[in-house]
Design an enzyme around this catalytic site. Structure first.
Site, PDB file in Angstrom:
ATOM      1  N   GLY A  39       0.831  -1.205   0.000  1.00 27.39           N
ATOM      2  CA  GLY A  39       0.000   0.000   0.000  1.00 27.39           C
ATOM      3  C   GLY A  39       0.866   1.256   0.000  1.00 27.39           C
ATOM      4  N   ILE A  68       1.711   3.779   2.460  1.00 31.24           N
ATOM      5  CA  ILE A  68       2.751   4.037   3.477  1.00 31.24           C
ATOM      6  C   ILE A  68       3.665   2.823   3.624  1.00 31.24           C
ATOM      7  CG2 ILE A  68       3.221   4.820   5.840  1.00 31.24           C
ATOM      8  CD1 ILE A  68       0.363   5.967   5.896  1.00 31.24           C
ATOM      9  N   ILE A 112      -3.742 -11.037   6.603  1.00 35.18           N
ATOM     10  CA  ILE A 112      -3.314 -11.020   8.016  1.00 35.18           C
ATOM     11  C   ILE A 112      -4.323 -11.743   8.914  1.00 35.18           C
ATOM     12  CG2 ILE A 112      -1.809  -8.984   7.879  1.00 35.18           C
ATOM     13  CD1 ILE A 112      -4.149  -7.419   9.290  1.00 35.18           C
ATOM     14  N   THR A 146     -10.443  -6.838   8.756  1.00 32.93           N
ATOM     15  CA  THR A 146      -8.985  -6.665   8.625  1.00 32.93           C
ATOM     16  C   THR A 146      -8.402  -5.878   9.790  1.00 32.93           C
ATOM     17  OG1 THR A 146      -8.895  -6.879   6.235  1.00 32.93           O
ATOM     18  CG2 THR A 146      -7.194  -5.525   7.238  1.00 32.93           C
ATOM     19  N   THR A 168      -3.653   5.735  14.044  1.00 33.06           N
ATOM     20  CA  THR A 168      -3.903   7.001  13.330  1.00 33.06           C
ATOM     21  C   THR A 168      -4.409   8.084  14.289  1.00 33.06           C
ATOM     22  OG1 THR A 168      -5.504   8.025  11.803  1.00 33.06           O
ATOM     23  CG2 THR A 168      -6.117   5.903  12.668  1.00 33.06           C
ATOM     24  N   ASP A 169      -4.209   9.334  13.906  1.00 33.32           N
ATOM     25  CA  ASP A 169      -4.745  10.427  14.737  1.00 33.32           C
ATOM     26  C   ASP A 169      -6.276  10.445  14.710  1.00 33.32           C
ATOM     27  OD1 ASP A 169      -5.204  11.440  12.160  1.00 33.32           O
ATOM     28  OD2 ASP A 169      -4.340  13.412  12.551  1.00 33.32           O
ATOM     29  N   GLU A 170      -6.867   9.707  13.755  1.00 30.50           N
ATOM     30  CA  GLU A 170      -8.338   9.723  13.653  1.00 30.50           C
ATOM     31  C   GLU A 170      -9.007   9.018  14.838  1.00 30.50           C
ATOM     32  OE1 GLU A 170      -9.977   9.203   9.737  1.00 30.50           O
ATOM     33  OE2 GLU A 170      -8.113   9.818   8.791  1.00 30.50           O
ATOM     34  N   TYR A 194     -14.177   3.490   9.854  1.00 26.77           N
ATOM     35  CA  TYR A 194     -12.717   3.339   9.703  1.00 26.77           C
ATOM     36  C   TYR A 194     -12.000   3.655  11.017  1.00 26.77           C
ATOM     37  CZ  TYR A 194      -7.915   4.861   8.860  1.00 26.77           C
ATOM     38  OH  TYR A 194      -6.552   5.042   8.979  1.00 26.77           O
ATOM     39  N   SER A 195     -12.256   4.854  11.556  1.00 26.54           N
ATOM     40  CA  SER A 195     -11.478   5.238  12.752  1.00 26.54           C
ATOM     41  C   SER A 195     -11.856   4.374  13.954  1.00 26.54           C
ATOM     42  CB  SER A 195     -11.628   6.729  13.043  1.00 26.54           C
ATOM     43  OG  SER A 195     -12.965   7.128  13.115  1.00 26.54           O
ATOM     44  N   LYS A 209      -9.910   1.184  13.597  1.00 26.95           N
ATOM     45  CA  LYS A 209      -8.504   1.440  13.936  1.00 26.95           C
ATOM     46  C   LYS A 209      -8.333   1.599  15.451  1.00 26.95           C
ATOM     47  CE  LYS A 209      -5.383   1.970  11.698  1.00 26.95           C
ATOM     48  NZ  LYS A 209      -4.380   0.952  11.228  1.00 26.95           N
ATOM     49  N   ASN A 216      -2.421  12.906   8.669  1.00 22.25           N
ATOM     50  CA  ASN A 216      -2.600  12.605   7.240  1.00 22.25           C
ATOM     51  C   ASN A 216      -1.279  12.664   6.469  1.00 22.25           C
ATOM     52  OD1 ASN A 216      -5.404  13.302   8.097  1.00 22.25           O
ATOM     53  ND2 ASN A 216      -5.812  13.010   5.927  1.00 22.25           N
TER      54      ASN A 216
HETATM   55  P1  NAD Z   1      -3.436   1.686   1.893  1.00 21.73           P
HETATM   56  O1  NAD Z   1      -4.911   1.457   1.788  1.00 21.73           O
HETATM   57  O2  NAD Z   1      -2.728   2.422   0.817  1.00 21.73           O
HETATM   58  O3  NAD Z   1      -2.685   0.282   2.056  1.00 21.73           O
HETATM   59  C1  NAD Z   1      -3.193  -0.783   2.801  1.00 21.73           C
HETATM   60  C2  NAD Z   1      -2.475  -2.049   2.387  1.00 21.73           C
HETATM   61  O4  NAD Z   1      -2.940  -3.126   3.215  1.00 21.73           O
HETATM   62  C3  NAD Z   1      -2.756  -2.467   0.931  1.00 21.73           C
HETATM   63  O5  NAD Z   1      -1.556  -2.844   0.304  1.00 21.73           O
HETATM   64  C4  NAD Z   1      -3.687  -3.660   1.070  1.00 21.73           C
HETATM   65  O6  NAD Z   1      -3.568  -4.605   0.000  1.00 21.73           O
HETATM   66  C5  NAD Z   1      -3.222  -4.251   2.388  1.00 21.73           C
HETATM   67  N1  NAD Z   1      -4.258  -5.052   3.059  1.00 21.73           N
HETATM   68  C6  NAD Z   1      -5.559  -4.713   3.264  1.00 21.73           C
HETATM   69  N2  NAD Z   1      -6.193  -5.721   3.888  1.00 21.73           N
HETATM   70  C7  NAD Z   1      -5.269  -6.699   4.124  1.00 21.73           C
HETATM   71  C8  NAD Z   1      -5.313  -7.967   4.758  1.00 21.73           C
HETATM   72  N3  NAD Z   1      -6.451  -8.434   5.275  1.00 21.73           N
HETATM   73  N4  NAD Z   1      -4.184  -8.702   4.829  1.00 21.73           N
HETATM   74  C9  NAD Z   1      -3.024  -8.228   4.284  1.00 21.73           C
HETATM   75  N5  NAD Z   1      -2.931  -7.052   3.660  1.00 21.73           N
HETATM   76  C10 NAD Z   1      -4.042  -6.285   3.582  1.00 21.73           C
HETATM   77  O7  NAD Z   1      -3.235   2.397   3.294  1.00 21.73           O
HETATM   78  P2  NAD Z   1      -2.132   3.446   3.779  1.00 21.73           P
HETATM   79  O8  NAD Z   1      -2.625   4.806   3.529  1.00 21.73           O
HETATM   80  O9  NAD Z   1      -0.814   3.032   3.261  1.00 21.73           O
HETATM   81  O10 NAD Z   1      -2.180   3.217   5.348  1.00 21.73           O
HETATM   82  C11 NAD Z   1      -1.369   2.215   5.945  1.00 21.73           C
HETATM   83  C12 NAD Z   1      -1.637   2.196   7.439  1.00 21.73           C
HETATM   84  O11 NAD Z   1      -1.363   3.466   8.016  1.00 21.73           O
HETATM   85  C13 NAD Z   1      -3.086   1.881   7.791  1.00 21.73           C
HETATM   86  O12 NAD Z   1      -3.084   1.058   8.922  1.00 21.73           O
HETATM   87  C14 NAD Z   1      -3.685   3.239   8.114  1.00 21.73           C
HETATM   88  O13 NAD Z   1      -4.749   3.131   9.028  1.00 21.73           O
HETATM   89  C15 NAD Z   1      -2.491   3.941   8.727  1.00 21.73           C
HETATM   90  N6  NAD Z   1      -2.470   5.414   8.622  1.00 21.73           N
HETATM   91  C16 NAD Z   1      -2.645   6.000   7.396  1.00 21.73           C
HETATM   92  C17 NAD Z   1      -2.573   7.389   7.292  1.00 21.73           C
HETATM   93  C18 NAD Z   1      -2.702   8.060   5.945  1.00 21.73           C
HETATM   94  O14 NAD Z   1      -2.688   9.293   5.885  1.00 21.73           O
HETATM   95  N7  NAD Z   1      -2.789   7.325   4.826  1.00 21.73           N
HETATM   96  C19 NAD Z   1      -2.337   8.167   8.440  1.00 21.73           C
HETATM   97  C20 NAD Z   1      -2.174   7.524   9.677  1.00 21.73           C
HETATM   98  C21 NAD Z   1      -2.232   6.144   9.738  1.00 21.73           C
HETATM   99  P1  TYD Z   2      -9.017  11.731   2.904  1.00 24.23           P
HETATM  100  O1  TYD Z   2      -7.844  11.880   2.002  1.00 24.23           O
HETATM  101  O2  TYD Z   2     -10.090  10.758   2.531  1.00 24.23           O
HETATM  102  O3  TYD Z   2      -8.432  11.447   4.357  1.00 24.23           O
HETATM  103  P2  TYD Z   2      -9.201  11.408   5.801  1.00 24.23           P
HETATM  104  O4  TYD Z   2     -10.657  11.489   5.596  1.00 24.23           O
HETATM  105  O5  TYD Z   2      -8.779  10.071   6.328  1.00 24.23           O
HETATM  106  O6  TYD Z   2      -8.641  12.577   6.558  1.00 24.23           O
HETATM  107  O7  TYD Z   2      -9.705  13.150   3.059  1.00 24.23           O
HETATM  108  C1  TYD Z   2      -8.987  14.276   3.555  1.00 24.23           C
HETATM  109  C2  TYD Z   2      -9.952  15.429   3.635  1.00 24.23           C
HETATM  110  O8  TYD Z   2     -10.380  15.787   2.309  1.00 24.23           O
HETATM  111  C3  TYD Z   2     -11.237  15.094   4.390  1.00 24.23           C
HETATM  112  O9  TYD Z   2     -11.663  16.252   5.106  1.00 24.23           O
HETATM  113  C4  TYD Z   2     -12.246  14.790   3.306  1.00 24.23           C
HETATM  114  C5  TYD Z   2     -11.796  15.698   2.169  1.00 24.23           C
HETATM  115  N1  TYD Z   2     -12.073  15.186   0.798  1.00 24.23           N
HETATM  116  C6  TYD Z   2     -12.770  15.993  -0.106  1.00 24.23           C
HETATM  117  O10 TYD Z   2     -13.171  17.127   0.195  1.00 24.23           O
HETATM  118  N2  TYD Z   2     -12.996  15.505  -1.368  1.00 24.23           N
HETATM  119  C7  TYD Z   2     -12.563  14.271  -1.756  1.00 24.23           C
HETATM  120  O11 TYD Z   2     -12.814  13.850  -2.919  1.00 24.23           O
HETATM  121  C8  TYD Z   2     -11.843  13.462  -0.807  1.00 24.23           C
HETATM  122  C9  TYD Z   2     -11.358  12.103  -1.178  1.00 24.23           C
HETATM  123  C10 TYD Z   2     -11.615  13.976   0.447  1.00 24.23           C
END
Ligand code: NAD
Ligand code: TYD
Length: 332
Positions: free
Chosen positions: A11, A13, A61, A99, A124-126, A148-149, A152, A177
């Protein structure tokens, strides 16, 4: 030579973290366990696929047998695997609960039956929920408001319970984020950047004044590495970028950088239960000597440039399943 079991490494991160790890340390092996859901993408790992220190395992997982096998050879576990998109969690929360909760439980169960050095639960901060003024510290109550949150939060607290009850060497990080390369283009920044490049609308939810704290993904990876090496077992660490922006500010930044017209901005129906503002206090990590390296504008420009130069990467994603999802969302 330490073996890292990185889950969800295909994914956004997770793949950045694998690049970070293999780039920074010579003496590490990385096993990437990923189910390859719609969000998992092996294109993110092309640069390391032939590295002898890297191995990919396709799997879930929640699969106890597979997880037990992989855990037996692991020294460090970093659990990124999750369903991660709030909008999808509103439409169909089931995979999130499976998951994010059952998956974390399966990994922790396997961890308690073997010896590992560290288990990092990527939270996550969420989990704190929304805050109008001020910012959350690690000991504040958790008030998640989306499926989602909430899922988590479940994982975050299950991990903590495995430290307290069974002594699993757990560390928990709560990051804000992220933005950067390999970000699936359904999230705000990669969606808006790629839409703007294609002269497509940028759908702003509600009034666009919701606030997020943005951190460059490499800084998040660095923060995880710092916590792994310096964190106290059983503790939680906020990792933030210190860059609070409204969604409109992000949109305007992207438009200006790409020299695109304001008319691409469209205001659409708000997300149900849309959290107004996320803000975390990161003084705990700061006191320990960690801070993000990247300046917001420099890292945003680098990110935008990455999407400009990697059109093939996101065009491949923006066809097929992805388009089906978006057609149903906004009838666009
Ligand atoms: P992402 O959706 O890009 O990646 C998730 C990955 O997990 C994918 O590769 C997917 O194939 C894999 N996956 C999903 N279900 C699975 C399972 N059952 N078994 C094995 N693999 C599985 O997400 P991301 O944005 O890279 O986030 C990664 C982690 O960081 C998450 O736990 C998310 O909650 C956390 N996080 C994300 C953000 C952000 O801004 N994106 C911020 C804080 C925390
Ligand atoms: P997102 O990237 O989905 O992250 P998160 O909801 O986990 O913070 O969204 C970031 C912010 O952007 C959130 O306030 C929702 C807003 N957003 C839009 O306004 N339009 C969009 O199409 C998307 C995907 C998000």
């Amino acid at each position: 030579m330490k073996t890292y079991l990185v889950t969800g490494g295909a994914g956004f991160i997770g793949s950045n973290y694998i690049h970070y790890l293999l780039g920074k340390y010579k003496d590490v092996n990385v096993v990437n366990l990923d189910k390859l859901t719609y969000a998992g993408n092996l294109d993110n790992l092309k640069q390391v696929e032939n590295d002898p220190r890297y191995k990919f395992v396709k799997g879930d997982i929640c699969d106890e047998k597979l997880v037990n096998e992989l855990m037996a050879d692991a020294d460090v576990v970093v659990n990124f695997a999750a369903e991660s998109h709030v909008d999808r969690s509103i439409g169909s929360p089931d995979d999130f609960i499976k998951t994010d909760n059952f998956g974390a439980f399966t990994l922790l169960e396997a961890a308690r039956r073997t010896h590992i050095d560290r288990f990092v639960q990527i939270s996550t901060d969420e989990v704190y929920g929304s805050i109008d003024n001020g910012s959350f510290v690690e000991t504040d109550p958790l008030m998640p408001s989306s499926p989602y949150s909430a899922s988590k939060t479940g994982a975050d607290r299950i991990a903590f319970s495995y430290f307290v009850t069974y002594g699993v060497p757990v560390l928990i990080t709560r990051c804000s984020n992220n933005y950067g390369p390999f970000h699936y283009p359904e999230k705000l920044i990669p969606l808006f950047v790629t839409n703007a490049i294609e002269d497509k609308d940028m759908p702003i939810y509600g009034d666009g004044l919701n606030v997020r704290d943005w951190i460059y993904v490499e800084d998040h990876c660095d923060g995880i590495d710092f916590v792994l090496r310096n964190g106290e077992l059983g503790e939680v660490y906020n990792i933030g970028g210190g860059n609070e922006k409204t969604n409109l500010e992000i949109t305007d930044y992207v438009l200006k950088k790409l020299d695109k017209p304001d008319s691409l901005k469209i205001f659409v129906k708000d997300r149900p239960g849309h959290d107004r503002r996320y803000a975390i206090d990161c003084s705990r990590l700061k006191k320990m000597g960690w801070k993000p390296n990247y300046d917001f504008e420099a890292a945003m420009d680098k990110t935008i440039q990455w999407y400009v130069e990697n059109v093939e990467w996101w065009k491949k994603i923006k066809s097929g399943e992805y388009m089906e999802y978006y057609k149903n969302q906004y009838n666009k």
